[in-house]
Design a protein around this motif. Sequence first.
Motif, PDB file in Angstrom:
ATOM      1  N   PRO A   4       0.852  -1.190   0.000  1.00  0.00           N
ATOM      2  CA  PRO A   4       0.000   0.000   0.000  1.00  0.00           C
ATOM      3  C   PRO A   4       0.890   1.243   0.000  1.00  0.00           C
ATOM      4  CG  PRO A   4      -0.751  -1.585   1.637  1.00  0.00           C
ATOM      5  CD  PRO A   4       0.596  -2.054   1.160  1.00  0.00           C
ATOM      6  N   PRO A   5       0.348   2.397  -0.385  1.00  0.00           N
ATOM      7  CA  PRO A   5       1.193   3.594  -0.501  1.00  0.00           C
ATOM      8  C   PRO A   5       1.677   4.102   0.857  1.00  0.00           C
ATOM      9  CG  PRO A   5      -1.115   4.149  -0.844  1.00  0.00           C
ATOM     10  CD  PRO A   5      -1.052   2.662  -0.766  1.00  0.00           C
ATOM     11  N   ASP A   6       2.902   4.586   0.867  1.00  0.00           N
ATOM     12  CA  ASP A   6       3.488   5.242   2.036  1.00  0.00           C
ATOM     13  C   ASP A   6       3.935   6.623   1.571  1.00  0.00           C
ATOM     14  OD1 ASP A   6       4.752   6.072   4.309  1.00  0.00           O
ATOM     15  OD2 ASP A   6       6.357   4.572   4.247  1.00  0.00           O
ATOM     16  N   GLY A   7       3.162   7.634   1.925  1.00  0.00           N
ATOM     17  CA  GLY A   7       3.453   8.964   1.420  1.00  0.00           C
ATOM     18  C   GLY A   7       3.270   9.061  -0.078  1.00  0.00           C
ATOM     19  N   GLY A   8       2.340   8.284  -0.626  1.00  0.00           N
ATOM     20  CA  GLY A   8       2.079   8.288  -2.061  1.00  0.00           C
ATOM     21  C   GLY A   8       2.982   7.389  -2.863  1.00  0.00           C
ATOM     22  N   VAL A   9       3.941   6.721  -2.220  1.00  0.00           N
ATOM     23  CA  VAL A   9       4.902   5.873  -2.927  1.00  0.00           C
ATOM     24  C   VAL A   9       4.675   4.415  -2.552  1.00  0.00           C
ATOM     25  CG1 VAL A   9       7.342   5.354  -3.271  1.00  0.00           C
ATOM     26  CG2 VAL A   9       6.597   7.727  -3.038  1.00  0.00           C
ATOM     27  N   ARG A  10       4.633   3.547  -3.561  1.00  0.00           N
ATOM     28  CA  ARG A  10       4.495   2.110  -3.329  1.00  0.00           C
ATOM     29  C   ARG A  10       5.848   1.431  -3.544  1.00  0.00           C
ATOM     30  NH1 ARG A  10      -0.949   0.512  -3.437  1.00  0.00           N
ATOM     31  NH2 ARG A  10      -2.338   2.219  -4.067  1.00  0.00           N
ATOM     32  N   THR A  11       6.032   0.308  -2.887  1.00  0.00           N
ATOM     33  CA  THR A  11       7.245  -0.485  -3.055  1.00  0.00           C
ATOM     34  C   THR A  11       6.884  -1.828  -3.680  1.00  0.00           C
ATOM     35  OG1 THR A  11       8.329   0.549  -1.161  1.00  0.00           O
ATOM     36  CG2 THR A  11       9.210  -1.564  -1.902  1.00  0.00           C
ATOM     37  N   GLU A  19      13.989  -4.208  -4.434  1.00  0.00           N
ATOM     38  CA  GLU A  19      12.827  -3.411  -4.059  1.00  0.00           C
ATOM     39  C   GLU A  19      12.810  -2.151  -4.917  1.00  0.00           C
ATOM     40  OE1 GLU A  19      12.456  -2.620   0.084  1.00  0.00           O
ATOM     41  OE2 GLU A  19      12.020  -4.718   0.591  1.00  0.00           O
ATOM     42  N   LEU A  20      11.676  -1.894  -5.562  1.00  0.00           N
ATOM     43  CA  LEU A  20      11.514  -0.742  -6.440  1.00  0.00           C
ATOM     44  C   LEU A  20      10.464   0.188  -5.847  1.00  0.00           C
ATOM     45  CD1 LEU A  20      11.297  -2.674  -9.844  1.00  0.00           C
ATOM     46  CD2 LEU A  20      13.343  -1.665  -8.821  1.00  0.00           C
ATOM     47  N   ARG A  21      10.825   1.460  -5.667  1.00  0.00           N
ATOM     48  CA  ARG A  21       9.877   2.454  -5.183  1.00  0.00           C
ATOM     49  C   ARG A  21       9.264   3.162  -6.386  1.00  0.00           C
ATOM     50  NH1 ARG A  21       9.864   4.118  -0.087  1.00  0.00           N
ATOM     51  NH2 ARG A  21       9.710   6.344  -0.594  1.00  0.00           N
ATOM     52  N   ALA A  22       7.953   3.309  -6.384  1.00  0.00           N
ATOM     53  CA  ALA A  22       7.268   3.825  -7.566  1.00  0.00           C
ATOM     54  C   ALA A  22       6.133   4.764  -7.182  1.00  0.00           C
ATOM     55  CB  ALA A  22       6.713   2.668  -8.398  1.00  0.00           C
ATOM     56  N   ASP A  23       6.004   5.833  -7.954  1.00  0.00           N
ATOM     57  CA  ASP A  23       4.873   6.747  -7.798  1.00  0.00           C
ATOM     58  C   ASP A  23       3.617   6.182  -8.456  1.00  0.00           C
ATOM     59  OD1 ASP A  23       6.301   9.013  -6.504  1.00  0.00           O
ATOM     60  OD2 ASP A  23       7.399   9.023  -8.403  1.00  0.00           O
ATOM     61  N   ALA A  24       3.798   5.329  -9.447  1.00  0.00           N
ATOM     62  CA  ALA A  24       2.656   4.715 -10.121  1.00  0.00           C
ATOM     63  C   ALA A  24       3.007   3.281 -10.467  1.00  0.00           C
ATOM     64  CB  ALA A  24       2.288   5.480 -11.387  1.00  0.00           C
ATOM     65  N   VAL A  25       2.040   2.390 -10.331  1.00  0.00           N
ATOM     66  CA  VAL A  25       2.207   0.969 -10.646  1.00  0.00           C
ATOM     67  C   VAL A  25       1.106   0.573 -11.615  1.00  0.00           C
ATOM     68  CG1 VAL A  25       2.161  -1.385  -9.750  1.00  0.00           C
ATOM     69  CG2 VAL A  25       3.262   0.429  -8.423  1.00  0.00           C
ATOM     70  N   VAL A  58     -13.164   3.047  -2.920  1.00  0.00           N
ATOM     71  CA  VAL A  58     -12.451   4.245  -3.349  1.00  0.00           C
ATOM     72  C   VAL A  58     -11.340   3.855  -4.332  1.00  0.00           C
ATOM     73  CG1 VAL A  58     -11.046   6.213  -2.615  1.00  0.00           C
ATOM     74  CG2 VAL A  58     -12.962   5.419  -1.189  1.00  0.00           C
ATOM     75  N   ALA A  59     -11.257   4.606  -5.447  1.00  0.00           N
ATOM     76  CA  ALA A  59     -10.201   4.353  -6.429  1.00  0.00           C
ATOM     77  C   ALA A  59      -8.842   4.714  -5.850  1.00  0.00           C
ATOM     78  CB  ALA A  59     -10.459   5.143  -7.701  1.00  0.00           C
ATOM     79  N   ARG A  60      -7.836   3.901  -6.137  1.00  0.00           N
ATOM     80  CA  ARG A  60      -6.496   4.078  -5.590  1.00  0.00           C
ATOM     81  C   ARG A  60      -5.626   4.878  -6.552  1.00  0.00           C
ATOM     82  NH1 ARG A  60      -9.253   2.465  -1.703  1.00  0.00           N
ATOM     83  NH2 ARG A  60      -8.401   0.976  -0.175  1.00  0.00           N
ATOM     84  N   ASP A  61      -5.164   6.043  -6.109  1.00  0.00           N
ATOM     85  CA  ASP A  61      -4.255   6.837  -6.925  1.00  0.00           C
ATOM     86  C   ASP A  61      -2.944   6.082  -7.118  1.00  0.00           C
ATOM     87  OD1 ASP A  61      -6.019   8.962  -7.189  1.00  0.00           O
ATOM     88  OD2 ASP A  61      -5.301   9.952  -5.359  1.00  0.00           O
ATOM     89  N   GLY A  62      -2.454   6.091  -8.342  1.00  0.00           N
ATOM     90  CA  GLY A  62      -1.156   5.488  -8.618  1.00  0.00           C
ATOM     91  C   GLY A  62      -1.153   3.986  -8.762  1.00  0.00           C
TER      92      GLY A  62
END
Length: 643
Positions: A218-225, A233-239, A587-591
């Motif tokens: 799940p997002p942490d500060g808008g960033v997913r891993t 491990e890849l950090r991404a703003d969008a998946v 609710v739709a998930r951003d990113g």
Amino acid sequence: MTTAYHVSPTAALDLDALSATARALDAASGADTDDYLLILGDDYTSGPNAVTLAAWLAPQTTRLRIVPEAPVTHTEPFHVATSTATLDYAASGRAGWSPVAQTSDAAADAVGRRPAASVDAAWGEVPDVVAAVRALWTSGESDAEIRDEVTHRFIDRDKVHYVDVTGTDSVGQPWSVKGPSIVPRPPRRASCRPSPSSATHPGITVTEHRTRAEHVTPPDGGVRTARLADGTELRADAVLLAQGHLDVDPGDPGTVGEGHIPPGYTVDQDFSAIPAGEGVLVRGFGLAFIDLMEILTEGRGGRFERGAGDAVPTYVPSGREPVLWVGSRRGVSYRSKPVDGPPAVELHHLVPATLDGIPRTPDGHLEPGHLRRLLTAELHGQWSAVTDEPLDLRRIDRPLDGLAFPDRHAVEREVEAVVLTNLGRATDRRHPQDGLLYSTLVASYFVLHSLLAEGLLDDADRDLVAQVEGSFSYVCSGPPPERLGNLLALHRAGVVRFLGPDTWFRRNPGAGPRFLADSPVVVGDPVTADHLVDARLAQVTVPRVTDPVLRGLLADGELVAGTGASGAAESVFVVDGDNRAVGADGVARDGLFLVGPSTSDPVREGFGRPGQRTRVFPANRRVAEAVADALVGEQERLSPASR
């Protein structure tokens, strides 16, 4: 498993190293579990021409698939077609090609014909080039070259076809390609596939991780891993999740267990446990079976020998093949596509003006019966416009219905006759009605699914759509004629056997082989075997999906199961209008984006045929723009040129 190796243009300058790499990959290819693909880069300015390099490597290898990048911006489509077709001959059907656009001044200066083009303009020409190349590849039939010394004819001109393809180049100038190719039809029609560098627009870096994704947080500060199987491990703003058709837990207690290979992507599965010479039961007679058949025969060293004009070759076994006993609901293989491709059709009944005039029920559905009547009129009208032959849709769809067989040899003779008839009609231009049926089913299928997606169909009309889907797959998604010829050759060699229609499969409750299979209309004892392969796509239900990323997101509440357009509960992952994942809270998930057949908004036309309208391209653009919005924000959207 298929592993791709990409060689850059500069690395290809070391010919000794390149040759050694190709030979090493070739030695490792062809095993039951490994397959290798060598992609040769070409930036048009550094290093040798990739297609020429591929032709040099082809005779040094015997199993390795070779895919050169083919620059198309400054190369005439006719020359692309002839060089890639020639390459496929050099590689004995193991070649592919990857079209790439050129946007640099250096590439333009190297030719001097036109200035450098923008990214959008250069890549915008690529689909036109691909269409022209494919048309030229198939402009001559495989047996067009006859070399008849008696009549002094080198070719049969009735089997060479005129091509007239137009396009627009990277600077907006129209071009055309006319007439047949000067290279005979390539053995495998050199498949076109993208390579990693095909997506390299300015400012974009593509990194391929050759491992499996196992979890997305799940997002942490808008960033997913995203956690990969190799520990990365890849950090991404969008998946964006695009897994395609999903593997599921087999869930059939009657067959699962030792010796059973469940549904999956045939080319990704491991069949090494299937021994030579033993019988194997196969459930499913569609394309997955055809792929399996080739893997367990040619893939184990057998070969097909074709004489001039032979529709059915002779199979020369390697001795490593099993015996495949195949059965399904119909009991016959899918029909082959018309050799000339599907003709264009214009629907006359399933059109907006007529559909909008159908009365609605209080529930908002189309009144019962209208849709079936319009579909029947559409199919019969198109068919009867070119032939007096009666259209028997039931007999086409279920050719063995109503028949009974006194023994297994009788049903095998009948199945062979049906397949041989289908092969003959697919390659005989005296049956244009078959092509029209194909195209009308495709166009009608898309209309029906649009109505289904709009919620306009009641249960009876949904059942009609399900029936059309089955007929659509059988009539419109079959193998090319060469594969049907191979099937018949393998049957005549005793490598493929036919079980008959409405085949059942179950575990053997007694002693002996693990599995039993039989048809209720064939007299005799069931066929037994220690191995059962499900050569078909699994029916997806969300709780049975095995993909670890999807299961993890589902457990975290980031995804939720919903009812599909067919009315089946928990059959899709819910997405919004931009294909953003909808969570358990609605609710739709951003990113977080999902695309594919297992979402609540699938693009059924993703496999659109040439010359037919398809929603896949505008749908992909819509998703791409939504991903861009997620990355840069609505106020800072990237311009189309840089996006």
